[in-house]
Design an enzyme around this catalytic site. Sequence first.
Site, PDB file in Angstrom:
ATOM      1  N   SER A  90      43.853 -53.981 -18.166  1.00  0.00           N
ATOM      2  CA  SER A  90      44.488 -52.684 -18.412  1.00  0.00           C
ATOM      3  C   SER A  90      43.524 -51.541 -18.142  1.00  0.00           C
ATOM      4  CB  SER A  90      44.909 -52.659 -19.884  1.00  0.00           C
ATOM      5  OG  SER A  90      45.184 -51.348 -20.289  1.00  0.00           O
ATOM      6  N   TYR A 131      43.073 -53.790 -29.118  1.00  0.00           N
ATOM      7  CA  TYR A 131      43.780 -54.266 -27.924  1.00  0.00           C
ATOM      8  C   TYR A 131      42.913 -54.025 -26.684  1.00  0.00           C
ATOM      9  CZ  TYR A 131      46.624 -53.925 -23.771  1.00  0.00           C
ATOM     10  OH  TYR A 131      47.072 -54.055 -22.485  1.00  0.00           O
ATOM     11  N   LYS A 163      40.735 -56.746 -24.075  1.00  0.00           N
ATOM     12  CA  LYS A 163      40.816 -56.836 -22.605  1.00  0.00           C
ATOM     13  C   LYS A 163      39.419 -56.713 -21.982  1.00  0.00           C
ATOM     14  CE  LYS A 163      45.173 -57.533 -22.108  1.00  0.00           C
ATOM     15  NZ  LYS A 163      45.646 -58.817 -21.572  1.00  0.00           N
ATOM     16  N   ASN A 175      50.198 -47.368 -16.236  1.00  0.00           N
ATOM     17  CA  ASN A 175      51.317 -47.376 -17.210  1.00  0.00           C
ATOM     18  C   ASN A 175      52.593 -47.951 -16.601  1.00  0.00           C
ATOM     19  OD1 ASN A 175      49.311 -45.492 -18.341  1.00  0.00           O
ATOM     20  ND2 ASN A 175      50.903 -45.023 -19.829  1.00  0.00           N
TER      21      ASN A 175
END
Length: 336
Positions: free
Chosen positions: A124, A149, A153, A179
């Site tokens: 991400s 979160y 990653k 996104n």
Amino acid sequence: MKILVTGGLGYIGSHTCVELLKEGYEVVVIDNLSNAKEEVKDKIKEITGKNIKFYLGDMIDENLLDKIFTEEKIDAVIDFAAYKAVGESVQKPVEYYTNNISTVLVLLKEMKKHNVKKLVFSSSATVYGNPEHVPIKETDKTGGTTNPYGTSKLFVEQILKDLYKSDNAWDIAILRYFNPIGAHQSGLIGEEPNGIPANLMPYIAKVASKELECLSVFGNDYPTKDGTGVRDYIHVVDLAKGHIKALEKLEREQAGLYIYNLGTGIGYSVLDIINAFEKVNQVKVNYKIAERRPGDIAECYSDPTKAKQELGWEAKLTIEDMCKDAYNFILKNKNN
Ligand code: UFG
């Protein structure tokens, strides 16, 4: 080629299964249905006319993974299975680190055991933390993540880099998504967040369809063109296609570790999205300006040049396509 897709019934996973099947890959899915429904399997069949092989279960289950690798003769893995709610991760760090890191460790152990060394990993843009500048390149600084979160990653990216260093027969593509929004044009699959959506597009779609009353725009005093947050929204179908291109790269190269931004390179503000949504869907989106959301950054958008040059991939669908398809999905699935 036979691909194991972990979390393959989830939002990005299901769209990627569709693209894989369309391109002639065989698809095996493992999903614990923690944030997905089993009926998505039938929807994938309806769209593509093809079946996936589905294993219900958790990736932490070493025996199950062992069975899948033994029975299925997997050539490569695309790993989507993870928790992804930023706010929730602050409340439940242990659950997030366990689910997002331990499962990958089990997966890597089983891949090694069965000599499957091709992996596409779902990362991400959040790994860039608060970016020093935009657009963001893959070589820009990572770190400074503001929630478990994002940190999970970042940690997995590091684990994959260490793994490759230890054995450069591995062939790994790390994809940093910006996104993802929108849904499949058929309206059969899309994003189905449990409860009240935390992300902008599902929230807008539910206000437009009158399931929610009013959108709060989190801050209009950022140093951006209209004061609202700017992001790089990408249609989930374009994103799914990026995975096919990454797999093709792994097939071509035999070994290596590659990192790609998957975004459009265009930054849209919250007000841009509301305006585009209203215009393309001919519907009103009630909104009010609210306080900034803690942890949010002003601007985040990609430089997608590397993916274009090395993968031959670029996002094609427009912000209007994203708004149209997101709303179509919500309307078609309103009473489910
Ligand atoms: N926003 C609102 N109101 C809302 C929801 C969001 O104004 O009700 C604003 C946010 O403040 C932000 C923009 O809309 O400016 C986008 O917010 P999202 O919550 O949709 O997305 P984020 O950019 O915060 O985060 C998303 C994913 C993360 C991922 C990150 C990568 O949720 O998982 O993109 O850039 F890490």
